[in-house]
Design an enzyme around this catalytic site. Structure first.
Site, PDB file in Angstrom:
ATOM      1  CB  VAL A 134      26.337  95.108 -46.946  1.00 12.62           C
ATOM      2  CG1 VAL A 134      25.588  94.859 -45.641  1.00 12.62           C
ATOM      3  CG2 VAL A 134      27.848  95.103 -46.696  1.00 12.62           C
ATOM      4  CB  VAL A 163      32.220  95.694 -52.114  1.00  9.03           C
ATOM      5  CG1 VAL A 163      31.749  96.298 -50.790  1.00  9.03           C
ATOM      6  CG2 VAL A 163      33.728  95.545 -52.133  1.00  9.03           C
ATOM      7  CG  LEU A 222      32.340  98.323 -46.741  1.00  6.19           C
ATOM      8  CD1 LEU A 222      32.974  97.297 -47.670  1.00  6.19           C
ATOM      9  CD2 LEU A 222      31.796  99.495 -47.538  1.00  6.19           C
ATOM     10  CB  THR A 223      33.557  99.059 -41.248  1.00  2.00           C
ATOM     11  OG1 THR A 223      32.736 100.101 -41.776  1.00  2.00           O
ATOM     12  CG2 THR A 223      34.730  99.666 -40.502  1.00  2.00           C
ATOM     13  CE1 TYR A 282      34.399 100.257 -51.019  1.00  4.15           C
ATOM     14  CE2 TYR A 282      33.437 101.453 -52.865  1.00  4.15           C
ATOM     15  CZ  TYR A 282      33.538 100.303 -52.096  1.00  4.15           C
ATOM     16  OH  TYR A 282      32.773  99.211 -52.394  1.00  4.15           O
ATOM     17  NE  ARG A 288      24.389 103.134 -45.246  1.00  7.90           N
ATOM     18  CZ  ARG A 288      24.543 102.530 -46.433  1.00  7.90           C
ATOM     19  NH1 ARG A 288      25.120 101.328 -46.511  1.00  7.90           N
ATOM     20  NH2 ARG A 288      24.153 103.129 -47.532  1.00  7.90           N
ATOM     21  NE  ARG A 289      21.832  94.999 -39.146  1.00  5.01           N
ATOM     22  CZ  ARG A 289      21.166  93.862 -39.048  1.00  5.01           C
ATOM     23  NH1 ARG A 289      21.786  92.758 -38.653  1.00  5.01           N
ATOM     24  NH2 ARG A 289      19.884  93.820 -39.345  1.00  5.01           N
ATOM     25  CG  PHE A 305      38.810  95.796 -61.188  1.00  4.14           C
ATOM     26  CD1 PHE A 305      38.940  95.732 -59.814  1.00  4.14           C
ATOM     27  CD2 PHE A 305      39.389  96.901 -61.845  1.00  4.14           C
ATOM     28  CE1 PHE A 305      39.624  96.697 -59.096  1.00  4.14           C
ATOM     29  CE2 PHE A 305      40.085  97.871 -61.136  1.00  4.14           C
ATOM     30  CZ  PHE A 305      40.194  97.783 -59.760  1.00  4.14           C
TER      31      PHE A 305
HETATM   32  C1  LIG Z   1      27.919 100.126 -49.983  1.00  2.00           C
HETATM   33  C2  LIG Z   1      27.695  98.982 -48.996  1.00  2.00           C
HETATM   34  C3  LIG Z   1      28.637  97.835 -49.342  1.00  2.00           C
HETATM   35  C4  LIG Z   1      27.971  99.512 -47.581  1.00  2.00           C
HETATM   36  O1  LIG Z   1      27.943  98.450 -46.658  1.00  2.00           O
HETATM   37  P1  LIG Z   1      27.621  98.689 -45.113  1.00  2.00           P
HETATM   38  O2  LIG Z   1      27.867  97.393 -44.401  1.00  2.00           O
HETATM   39  O3  LIG Z   1      26.287  99.309 -44.994  1.00  2.00           O
HETATM   40  O4  LIG Z   1      28.741  99.702 -44.677  1.00  2.00           O
HETATM   41  P2  LIG Z   1      29.191 100.025 -43.183  1.00  2.00           P
HETATM   42  O5  LIG Z   1      28.034  99.761 -42.242  1.00  2.00           O
HETATM   43  O6  LIG Z   1      30.465  99.353 -42.868  1.00  2.00           O
HETATM   44  O7  LIG Z   1      29.387 101.593 -43.335  1.00  2.00           O
HETATM   45  C5  LIG Z   1      30.529 102.270 -42.951  1.00  2.00           C
HETATM   46  C6  LIG Z   1      30.265 103.744 -43.087  1.00  2.00           C
HETATM   47  O8  LIG Z   1      30.096 104.103 -44.459  1.00  2.00           O
HETATM   48  C7  LIG Z   1      28.860 104.758 -44.666  1.00  2.00           C
HETATM   49  N1  LIG Z   1      28.333 104.292 -45.944  1.00  2.00           N
HETATM   50  C8  LIG Z   1      28.251 103.035 -46.372  1.00  2.00           C
HETATM   51  N2  LIG Z   1      27.709 102.993 -47.597  1.00  2.00           N
HETATM   52  C9  LIG Z   1      27.429 104.262 -47.942  1.00  2.00           C
HETATM   53  C10 LIG Z   1      26.843 104.854 -49.087  1.00  2.00           C
HETATM   54  N3  LIG Z   1      26.430 104.118 -50.137  1.00  2.00           N
HETATM   55  N4  LIG Z   1      26.727 106.189 -49.125  1.00  2.00           N
HETATM   56  C11 LIG Z   1      27.135 106.943 -48.073  1.00  2.00           C
HETATM   57  N5  LIG Z   1      27.703 106.420 -46.948  1.00  2.00           N
HETATM   58  C12 LIG Z   1      27.846 105.097 -46.901  1.00  2.00           C
HETATM   59  C13 LIG Z   1      27.996 104.281 -43.516  1.00  2.00           C
HETATM   60  O9  LIG Z   1      26.961 105.195 -43.254  1.00  2.00           O
HETATM   61  C14 LIG Z   1      28.973 104.200 -42.389  1.00  2.00           C
HETATM   62  O10 LIG Z   1      29.217 105.503 -41.877  1.00  2.00           O
HETATM   63  P3  LIG Z   1      29.394 105.782 -40.318  1.00  2.00           P
HETATM   64  O11 LIG Z   1      30.537 104.918 -39.883  1.00  2.00           O
HETATM   65  O12 LIG Z   1      29.675 107.244 -40.270  1.00  2.00           O
HETATM   66  O13 LIG Z   1      28.111 105.383 -39.707  1.00  2.00           O
HETATM   67  C15 LIG Z   1      26.228  98.472 -49.065  1.00  2.00           C
HETATM   68  O14 LIG Z   1      25.356  99.510 -48.784  1.00  2.00           O
HETATM   69  C16 LIG Z   1      25.843  97.876 -50.408  1.00  2.00           C
HETATM   70  O15 LIG Z   1      26.001  96.671 -50.610  1.00  2.00           O
HETATM   71  N6  LIG Z   1      25.313  98.665 -51.377  1.00  2.00           N
HETATM   72  C17 LIG Z   1      24.867  98.153 -52.673  1.00  2.00           C
HETATM   73  C18 LIG Z   1      25.993  97.535 -53.505  1.00  2.00           C
HETATM   74  C19 LIG Z   1      27.173  98.449 -53.662  1.00  2.00           C
HETATM   75  O16 LIG Z   1      27.039  99.615 -53.939  1.00  2.00           O
HETATM   76  N7  LIG Z   1      28.368  97.894 -53.484  1.00  2.00           N
HETATM   77  C20 LIG Z   1      29.608  98.613 -53.656  1.00  2.00           C
HETATM   78  C21 LIG Z   1      30.198  98.217 -54.971  1.00  2.00           C
HETATM   79  S1  LIG Z   1      31.664  99.116 -55.337  1.00  2.00           S
END
Ligand SMILES: CC(C)(COP(=O)(O)OP(=O)(O)OC[C@H]1O[C@@H](n2cnc3c(N)ncnc32)[C@H](O)[C@@H]1OP(=O)(O)O)[C@@H](O)C(=O)NCCC(=O)NCCS
Length: 417
Positions: free
Chosen positions: A89, A87, A99-100, A128, A95-96, A417
């Site tokens: 982004v 996973v 992931l959702t 999550y 934050r667009r 994993f």
């Molecule tokens: C974590 C990650 C996948 C989130 O992707 P994203 O596209 O920004 O997530 P979304 O825009 O769909 O966010 C959905 C909600 O979760 C929250 N959120 C997402 N990531 C978050 C984080 N790391 N900490 C706190 N809140 C988070 C967002 O603020 C958003 O909240 P809202 O609906 O209240 O505004 C991305 O930041 C990333 O790639 N991070 C680095 C790699 C990583 O950690 N991957 C996960 C591996 S398990």
């Protein structure tokens, strides 16, 4: 910010797979380059439909994949799981809602397929919960100060006929899967390991330039049965007075009997030049410290949530696990995504359980994410009530839930994993 509609979220084609892999590297802040060796190795893991990307033009800006897995429920049955991985982004597109979008589509598909739960290992705690996942197993890592253990520094004591042998990676690929199947059946929270796992973790598939071959040691009981396996590496550190200060780092240790577990930890603490042993992630109630004459020689140096579970099918999840106690409970499960919510009556005893939709009044009201931690037996409903995360509608219902759902040993997932 709301989702941009010009970003296309879709299953990745085989031709797009190299670009998708590059995006995974970038998302995990690794060099955004995929070697030929990695591409060739990973092609065998490409599962059409389960590898998803978000594309801004030709550029992959978000990645997601899922695969079939089995998770061990309390009592030893394997349940079908949708394991989520890779996973990411891109920092430019966070934050667009990407992931959702990917997660919502994947969980809906998993529900449709009939998976009982979804699983993942979370990089960060806050990500999550909003998708209905809850931390269902925890992990602790110990650092053992070997000279303080009080163990006899001579060869470890092994019961008559038992032995420990260093083996080659090929032996591990032959012996490991059968041992692991026995171990995971006895370990709620453990997950299945495919052929790929064994090949990557024994160096048969190599694409990580940092890969080094570990030592593998196997424990056999008196009748020759393989009951334990450890993979470990040792660094090379010496003090100014030429005293050895080396650390043995355990990459994985599985054992199907307490005797094997004891023997392998004592073995690790008996290796000449090894002054410290780092245990790798273990169950928080692991036997380890108490296998040492002085348990204080083992210090917890890391402790955190590990396997996150998302219940997709409450009835099958609750009916598949076993119960030591006897009782009934009505649970109101709240699920914002509409996948598993509802009111269910659980009636359980050591001879089996039934879980059915009901209109009776609920004893407890909880989010589907809280149910995950209760399901694997780790969490206490009483504790969650105190935290305000579970609502007790009938006095004492939290204690009834604990008597039914909590287990004597904590669940444990040995895998990442
Ligand atoms: C974590 C990650 C996948 C989130 O992707 P994203 O596209 O920004 O997530 P979304 O825009 O769909 O966010 C959905 C909600 O979760 C929250 N959120 C997402 N990531 C978050 C984080 N790391 N900490 C706190 N809140 C988070 C967002 O603020 C958003 O909240 P809202 O609906 O209240 O505004 C991305 O930041 C990333 O790639 N991070 C680095 C790699 C990583 O950690 N991957 C996960 C591996 S398990």
């Amino acid at each position: 910010m709301s989702a941009r509609t010009d970003i296309d979220v879709r299953p990745v084609t085989e031709a797009e797979y190299p670009e998708w892999l590059r995006a995974v590297h970038a998302g995990f802040l690794r060099e955004p380059v995929v070697s030929e060796a990695e591409l060739e190795a990973r092609r065998s893991q490409f599962e059409p439909g389960r590898v998803v990307g978000a594309f801004d033009g030709d550029r992959c800006v978000a990645t997601f994949k899922s695969f079939d897995q089995e998770v061990t429920a309390v009592g030893g049955a394997f349940v079908a799981a949708d394991a989520v991985s890779a996973v990411t982004v891109a920092a430019t597109h966070r934050r667009r809602g990407l992931l959702t979008r990917m997660m919502s589509a994947d969980l809906a598909a998993a529900k449709e397929r009939g998976d009982v739960v979804a699983t993942l290992i979370a990089a960060e705690y806050p990500i999550y919960g909003r998708f209905g996942f809850g931390p269902a197993t925890w992990a602790a890592e110990w650092t053992i100060d070997v000279p303080r253990t009080g163990l006899d520094p001579r060869a470890p004591h092994l019961d008559r006929g038992c032995r420990i042998d260093l083996v080659d990676p090929e032996d591990v690929r032959k012996l490991g899967p059968e041992l692991h199947d026995r171990v995971r059946r006895a370990t709620p929270g453990a997950v299945s390991r495919g052929d790929w796992w064994w090949r990557v973790n024994t160096g048969a598939v190599r694409f990580d330039p940092k890969w080094t071959e570990p030592f593998f040691a196997v424990y056999r009981a008196g009748d020759g049965t393989v009951e334990g396996l450890v993979a470990y590496e040792v660094d090379d550190r010496w003090g100014d007075a030429k005293q050895p200060l080396n650390t043995a780092r355990v990459r994985g240790l599985i054992a199907s009997t307490p005797a094997a577990e004891r023997a392998l930890w004592h073995y690790l603490c008996s290796i000449d030049w090894v002054a410290r042993v780092k245990s790798g992630e273990r169950a928080p109630d692991d036997l380890l410290p108490h296998l040492l004459p002085d348990p204080r020689a083992a210090r917890i140096t890391t402790q955190a949530d590990w396997l996150w579970v998302r219940i997709l099918d409450v009835v099958r999840a609750l009916e598949t696990r076993t119960y030591d106690g006897e009782g009934a409970l009505v649970l109101e499960i709240v699920d914002g995504a509409g996948l598993a919510g509802g009111r269910y009556r659980l009636e359980a005893s050591p001879s089996g359980a039934s879980c059915t939709a009901t209109t009776r009044s609920a004893d407890l009201t909880l989010d589907v994410g809280e149910l995950a931690a209760l399901w694997l037996g780790d969490e206490s409903a009483v504790r969650l009530v105190a935290l305000g995360r579970v609502r007790e509608n009938r006095a004492g219902a939290g204690r009834v839930a604990d008597a039914l759902l909590r287990t004597s040993r904590r669940p444990y997932c040995p895998d990442m994993f």
